[in-house]
Design a protein around this motif. Sequence first.
Motif, PDB file in Angstrom:
ATOM      1  N   GLU A  69      33.518   5.899 -19.904  1.00 45.32           N
ATOM      2  CA  GLU A  69      32.523   5.212 -20.409  1.00 45.32           C
ATOM      3  C   GLU A  69      31.261   5.262 -19.805  1.00 45.32           C
ATOM      4  N   ALA A  70      29.994   4.811 -19.629  1.00 45.88           N
ATOM      5  CA  ALA A  70      28.521   5.102 -18.917  1.00 45.88           C
ATOM      6  C   ALA A  70      28.610   3.265 -18.491  1.00 45.88           C
ATOM      7  N   LEU A  71      29.331   2.992 -17.911  1.00 48.53           N
ATOM      8  CA  LEU A  71      29.139   1.849 -17.239  1.00 48.53           C
ATOM      9  C   LEU A  71      27.766   1.328 -16.571  1.00 48.53           C
ATOM     10  N   ILE A  95      28.776  11.125 -23.962  1.00 49.58           N
ATOM     11  CA  ILE A  95      30.163  10.082 -23.606  1.00 49.58           C
ATOM     12  C   ILE A  95      30.428   9.432 -24.244  1.00 49.58           C
ATOM     13  N   GLU A  96      31.309   9.362 -24.429  1.00 50.28           N
ATOM     14  CA  GLU A  96      32.136   8.489 -25.441  1.00 50.28           C
ATOM     15  C   GLU A  96      33.122   7.731 -24.917  1.00 50.28           C
ATOM     16  N   LYS A  97      33.772   6.456 -24.922  1.00 50.02           N
ATOM     17  CA  LYS A  97      34.445   6.074 -24.144  1.00 50.02           C
ATOM     18  C   LYS A  97      35.567   5.721 -25.167  1.00 50.02           C
ATOM     19  N   GLY A  98      35.475   6.145 -26.629  1.00 51.26           N
ATOM     20  CA  GLY A  98      36.317   5.987 -27.229  1.00 51.26           C
ATOM     21  C   GLY A  98      37.307   7.333 -27.702  1.00 51.26           C
ATOM     22  N   GLY A 107      20.886   4.066 -33.859  1.00 51.48           N
ATOM     23  CA  GLY A 107      21.604   4.280 -34.579  1.00 51.48           C
ATOM     24  C   GLY A 107      21.815   2.426 -34.343  1.00 51.48           C
ATOM     25  N   ASP A 108      22.866   1.978 -34.805  1.00 53.73           N
ATOM     26  CA  ASP A 108      22.895   0.332 -33.978  1.00 53.73           C
ATOM     27  C   ASP A 108      23.076  -0.076 -33.243  1.00 53.73           C
ATOM     28  N   CYS A 109      21.995   0.414 -32.364  1.00 54.43           N
ATOM     29  CA  CYS A 109      21.901  -0.379 -30.817  1.00 54.43           C
ATOM     30  C   CYS A 109      20.166  -1.168 -31.047  1.00 54.43           C
ATOM     31  N   VAL A 156      24.476   8.458 -24.371  1.00 51.47           N
ATOM     32  CA  VAL A 156      25.803   7.640 -24.422  1.00 51.47           C
ATOM     33  C   VAL A 156      26.053   7.650 -25.346  1.00 51.47           C
ATOM     34  N   GLY A 157      27.386   7.641 -25.938  1.00 48.81           N
ATOM     35  CA  GLY A 157      27.804   7.153 -27.416  1.00 48.81           C
ATOM     36  C   GLY A 157      27.942   8.463 -28.613  1.00 48.81           C
ATOM     37  N   GLY A 158      29.545   8.577 -28.569  1.00 49.63           N
ATOM     38  CA  GLY A 158      30.044   9.862 -29.499  1.00 49.63           C
ATOM     39  C   GLY A 158      30.167   9.269 -31.480  1.00 49.63           C
ATOM     40  N   GLY A 159      29.124   8.523 -31.713  1.00 43.80           N
ATOM     41  CA  GLY A 159      28.987   8.754 -32.856  1.00 43.80           C
ATOM     42  C   GLY A 159      27.822   9.026 -33.862  1.00 43.80           C
ATOM     43  N   ALA A 160      27.490   8.794 -34.934  1.00 43.67           N
ATOM     44  CA  ALA A 160      27.097   8.877 -35.195  1.00 43.67           C
ATOM     45  C   ALA A 160      25.622   9.393 -35.023  1.00 43.67           C
ATOM     46  N   ALA A 161      24.864   8.324 -34.439  1.00 45.05           N
ATOM     47  CA  ALA A 161      23.127   8.709 -33.833  1.00 45.05           C
ATOM     48  C   ALA A 161      23.726   9.842 -32.376  1.00 45.05           C
ATOM     49  N   GLY A 162      24.344   9.413 -31.905  1.00 45.87           N
ATOM     50  CA  GLY A 162      24.821  10.014 -30.077  1.00 45.87           C
ATOM     51  C   GLY A 162      24.936  11.516 -30.751  1.00 45.87           C
ATOM     52  N   GLY A 199      34.389   9.074 -38.875  1.00 45.60           N
ATOM     53  CA  GLY A 199      33.722   8.853 -40.006  1.00 45.60           C
ATOM     54  C   GLY A 199      33.648   7.289 -40.924  1.00 45.60           C
ATOM     55  N   ARG A 200      33.396   6.910 -39.639  1.00 46.99           N
ATOM     56  CA  ARG A 200      33.340   5.043 -39.837  1.00 46.99           C
ATOM     57  C   ARG A 200      33.523   4.555 -41.251  1.00 46.99           C
ATOM     58  N   CYS A 201      32.191   4.774 -41.915  1.00 53.16           N
ATOM     59  CA  CYS A 201      32.430   4.139 -43.207  1.00 53.16           C
ATOM     60  C   CYS A 201      33.532   4.632 -43.938  1.00 53.16           C
ATOM     61  N   GLY A 202      34.850   5.978 -43.625  1.00 55.12           N
ATOM     62  CA  GLY A 202      35.732   6.339 -44.175  1.00 55.12           C
ATOM     63  C   GLY A 202      36.878   5.339 -44.200  1.00 55.12           C
ATOM     64  N   PRO A 244      22.372  -2.206 -39.909  1.00 52.98           N
ATOM     65  CA  PRO A 244      23.221  -1.306 -39.347  1.00 52.98           C
ATOM     66  C   PRO A 244      24.331  -0.631 -40.130  1.00 52.98           C
ATOM     67  N   LEU A 245      23.412   0.718 -40.220  1.00 49.97           N
ATOM     68  CA  LEU A 245      23.991   1.430 -41.532  1.00 49.97           C
ATOM     69  C   LEU A 245      24.002   3.369 -40.641  1.00 49.97           C
ATOM     70  N   GLY A 246      25.307   4.251 -41.980  1.00 48.27           N
ATOM     71  CA  GLY A 246      24.660   5.979 -40.986  1.00 48.27           C
ATOM     72  C   GLY A 246      24.086   6.442 -41.352  1.00 48.27           C
ATOM     73  N   SER A 247      23.436   6.069 -42.493  1.00 44.40           N
ATOM     74  CA  SER A 247      22.509   6.814 -43.118  1.00 44.40           C
ATOM     75  C   SER A 247      21.583   6.906 -42.277  1.00 44.40           C
ATOM     76  N   THR A 248      20.830   5.741 -42.641  1.00 40.32           N
ATOM     77  CA  THR A 248      20.111   5.895 -40.984  1.00 40.32           C
ATOM     78  C   THR A 248      20.623   6.249 -39.617  1.00 40.32           C
TER      79      THR A 248
HETATM   80  P1  FAD Z   1      28.778   3.933 -33.501  1.00 44.29           P
HETATM   81  O1  FAD Z   1      29.263   4.924 -34.990  1.00 44.29           O
HETATM   82  O2  FAD Z   1      29.817   2.973 -34.213  1.00 44.29           O
HETATM   83  O3  FAD Z   1      28.906   5.270 -32.239  1.00 44.29           O
HETATM   84  C1  FAD Z   1      28.897   4.222 -31.411  1.00 44.29           C
HETATM   85  C2  FAD Z   1      29.757   4.618 -30.568  1.00 44.29           C
HETATM   86  O4  FAD Z   1      29.315   4.595 -28.514  1.00 44.29           O
HETATM   87  C3  FAD Z   1      30.996   4.158 -30.263  1.00 44.29           C
HETATM   88  O5  FAD Z   1      32.029   5.509 -30.688  1.00 44.29           O
HETATM   89  C4  FAD Z   1      31.319   3.467 -28.755  1.00 44.29           C
HETATM   90  O6  FAD Z   1      32.702   3.905 -28.329  1.00 44.29           O
HETATM   91  C5  FAD Z   1      30.555   4.380 -27.727  1.00 44.29           C
HETATM   92  N1  FAD Z   1      30.467   3.374 -26.772  1.00 44.29           N
HETATM   93  C6  FAD Z   1      29.186   2.057 -26.811  1.00 44.29           C
HETATM   94  N2  FAD Z   1      29.391   2.138 -25.732  1.00 44.29           N
HETATM   95  C7  FAD Z   1      30.002   2.992 -24.781  1.00 44.29           C
HETATM   96  C8  FAD Z   1      29.799   3.364 -23.092  1.00 44.29           C
HETATM   97  N3  FAD Z   1      28.839   1.967 -22.655  1.00 44.29           N
HETATM   98  N4  FAD Z   1      29.928   4.042 -22.829  1.00 44.29           N
HETATM   99  C9  FAD Z   1      30.467   5.744 -24.011  1.00 44.29           C
HETATM  100  N5  FAD Z   1      30.786   4.738 -25.095  1.00 44.29           N
HETATM  101  C10 FAD Z   1      30.072   3.903 -25.618  1.00 44.29           C
HETATM  102  N6  FAD Z   1      26.923   2.978 -43.105  1.00 44.29           N
HETATM  103  C11 FAD Z   1      26.605   3.032 -44.258  1.00 44.29           C
HETATM  104  O7  FAD Z   1      25.456   4.321 -44.288  1.00 44.29           O
HETATM  105  N7  FAD Z   1      26.998   4.226 -45.705  1.00 44.29           N
HETATM  106  C12 FAD Z   1      28.898   3.062 -44.987  1.00 44.29           C
HETATM  107  O8  FAD Z   1      29.633   3.508 -46.074  1.00 44.29           O
HETATM  108  C13 FAD Z   1      29.039   2.423 -44.471  1.00 44.29           C
HETATM  109  N8  FAD Z   1      30.157   1.837 -44.182  1.00 44.29           N
HETATM  110  C14 FAD Z   1      30.935   1.610 -43.188  1.00 44.29           C
HETATM  111  C15 FAD Z   1      32.875   1.247 -43.451  1.00 44.29           C
HETATM  112  C16 FAD Z   1      33.025   0.507 -41.992  1.00 44.29           C
HETATM  113  C17 FAD Z   1      34.540   0.471 -41.783  1.00 44.29           C
HETATM  114  C18 FAD Z   1      32.443   0.367 -41.389  1.00 44.29           C
HETATM  115  C19 FAD Z   1      32.663   0.181 -39.479  1.00 44.29           C
HETATM  116  C20 FAD Z   1      30.977   1.274 -41.449  1.00 44.29           C
HETATM  117  C21 FAD Z   1      30.285   1.334 -41.858  1.00 44.29           C
HETATM  118  N9  FAD Z   1      29.409   1.818 -41.797  1.00 44.29           N
HETATM  119  C22 FAD Z   1      28.552   2.336 -43.314  1.00 44.29           C
HETATM  120  C23 FAD Z   1      28.118   1.705 -40.618  1.00 44.29           C
HETATM  121  C24 FAD Z   1      27.865   3.094 -39.611  1.00 44.29           C
HETATM  122  O9  FAD Z   1      29.289   2.931 -39.920  1.00 44.29           O
HETATM  123  C25 FAD Z   1      27.406   2.155 -38.691  1.00 44.29           C
HETATM  124  O10 FAD Z   1      25.991   2.209 -38.963  1.00 44.29           O
HETATM  125  C26 FAD Z   1      27.763   4.100 -37.713  1.00 44.29           C
HETATM  126  O11 FAD Z   1      28.080   4.261 -37.374  1.00 44.29           O
HETATM  127  C27 FAD Z   1      26.286   3.480 -37.012  1.00 44.29           C
HETATM  128  O12 FAD Z   1      26.311   4.832 -35.543  1.00 44.29           O
HETATM  129  P2  FAD Z   1      25.867   4.873 -34.783  1.00 44.29           P
HETATM  130  O13 FAD Z   1      26.257   5.921 -33.988  1.00 44.29           O
HETATM  131  O14 FAD Z   1      25.107   3.884 -34.133  1.00 44.29           O
HETATM  132  O15 FAD Z   1      27.197   4.229 -33.371  1.00 44.29           O
END
Ligand code: FAD
Length: 553
Positions: free
Chosen positions: A85-87, A31-34, A287-289, A6-12, A40-43, A304-308
């Motif tokens: 969305e995962a409910l 599964i990604e709700k967006g 990831g950030d959760c 659940v979550g199509g970001g960096a960690a997922g 690349g949120r950092c961009g 909460p960092l993308g690197s981590t």
């Molecule tokens: P996310 O990337 O947030 O992905 C989580 C995903 O889960 C989201 O897409 C969301 O829609 C989805 N989701 C949530 N709940 C549900 C659900 N119930 N069903 C389906 N989908 C769901 N980090 C750095 O290390 N260096 C940087 O320079 C840096 N700059 C940043 C700049 C900005 C403007 C921002 C906002 C963040 C920055 N970060 C940076 C932080 C980095 O982007 C995050 O730490 C990283 O994206 C976390 O990855 P994640 O996979 O945990 O979460």
Amino acid sequence: REIVVVGGGAAGLKAASRARRRDEEAEITVIEKGEYPSLGRCGLPYYVEGFVHDISNLMETLSGDVRDEEYFKKVKNINVLTKTEALSIDRKRKAVKISRNGRDDELNYDYLVLATGAKPVRLSVKGVDADGIFSLTSAEDALKITEMWMNESIESAVIIGGGLIGLETAEALERLDIDVTIVELKNQLLWNSFDFEMAELVRKCIIREGVKVLTSTTVQEFITEDGKVKAVRVNEKILPAELVIISIGVEPRTELAESAGLELTEKGAIKVNEYLQTSDPFIYAGGDCVENINLLTGKHVYTPLGSTANKHGRIIGDNITGGKSKWRGVLCTSIFRVFNADAGRTGLTEKQAREAGFDPVIAISPGPDRAHYYPGFKPIRLKLIADRRTRKVLGAQAFGLGVIDKRIDVIAMAIHRGATVDDLAEVDLAYAPPFSAALDHVIHAGNIIKNKLDGLLNGITPVELKRRLDAGEDLYLLDVRSQKEFEARRIEGYEVHNIPLSELRNRLDELPKDKEIVTICAIGTRSYEAARLLMNKGFEKVRFLDGALATWV
Ligand code: FAD
């Protein structure tokens, strides 16, 4: 093996991709709700600024492929379901209820990965829901801000929160010719990650670029007209603003985990063990959760960092495909660029080190980022923090127009390996004039702390010196630069005596024996010489201004 993420970001997506590389047969669904997986949120600030032209650029691989559903299916055989969305999670039946195209469905799993990221911390003040108020954490925010900039005239913007994202956003908006004010509750920018004097360097830099900064300032309300924000009331002042960005931090998104009865930490993140496994052995989270262990304090921190997040994903990918990878923790290393300057940090700040029970001793090394005679050098300042008792390196912060990332990364590695300042002082770093001085800042800062620990030097930080002078203490400030330099720029507001280093040996009788003498110069080299000279000549209370004029607050 059925894996649902659940979550199509960096960690997922990292977890899914790693799992695929280890197991070709697993059925993997993300599964990604967006709308934008693998963004690349950092961009995002660079997209708002127009430096990155299309939001899809933030989803591209190096070779230009957009990492969308089709890409993941074709290249990795991973099913990515966007706008889904995962409910809820039925842990007994190992099933996730999802909503897709307005219809509910269910996915079974053997292993479930929660990578739900973070959500912006809400500011509870009147008018916060008005149009024109955003947080820059998603593609949707970035698109709306850009659309607003293109279609409406935005003269002024207020950014609430002076952290990394607030600063990057301030630069983006300032470059769009918007009049930007940052409002920060604390008495400094970057309160969580930088010490005062280093954060002051960042503040001065962005002020020079036209950004206004109000510290120790509280937001009282948003003033609106026809549902749109028009101004922000802060400390009884009105700041006009057609655009407001709230960047006061993010918090773990845990609704799904919580409703499934998974354990949370005290601070409300999903609780995981060293394998990033939640309280349910078939569910992993990263990831950030989730929180991390700070490798220096052993305590939980929320970073909460993308690197981590990427590292978490890799470890989870291993562990859901039969591996046993461990995650040890973080040093909260981060870096960012504001206008032409870079700021980075690792480990503990001096303040955090003290709070964690260490006895911090510091060095600030200002100077060129390469040999001073090599054309094109740029200034940097590096602050190093170590523990007096163990001599171990605890942290570093750096700021400047020059190269700081390698310094921060070398020190991060040193801390990771438990190095002392003695190790830093003798580490065999690469040297040639285009890259550094023969003794790089890292080594130089290590040597300053060694001198302090070995009784050859007593420092005083700019913050401490200012506090003591403001409290009326009678310290003798001795600036040992040339008269010309002294006349051009000096510490203002206090009595400062000027005896150039070249004359000091012959003018020692002008100095008071009973007062604490603080030696000062441009970057610390001459004031160090002066301090040693005075100490060798029997002056007992000699201090050297850490960071010299280059870091004066
Ligand atoms: P996310 O990337 O947030 O992905 C989580 C995903 O889960 C989201 O897409 C969301 O829609 C989805 N989701 C949530 N709940 C549900 C659900 N119930 N069903 C389906 N989908 C769901 N980090 C750095 O290390 N260096 C940087 O320079 C840096 N700059 C940043 C700049 C900005 C403007 C921002 C906002 C963040 C920055 N970060 C940076 C932080 C980095 O982007 C995050 O730490 C990283 O994206 C976390 O990855 P994640 O996979 O945990 O979460």
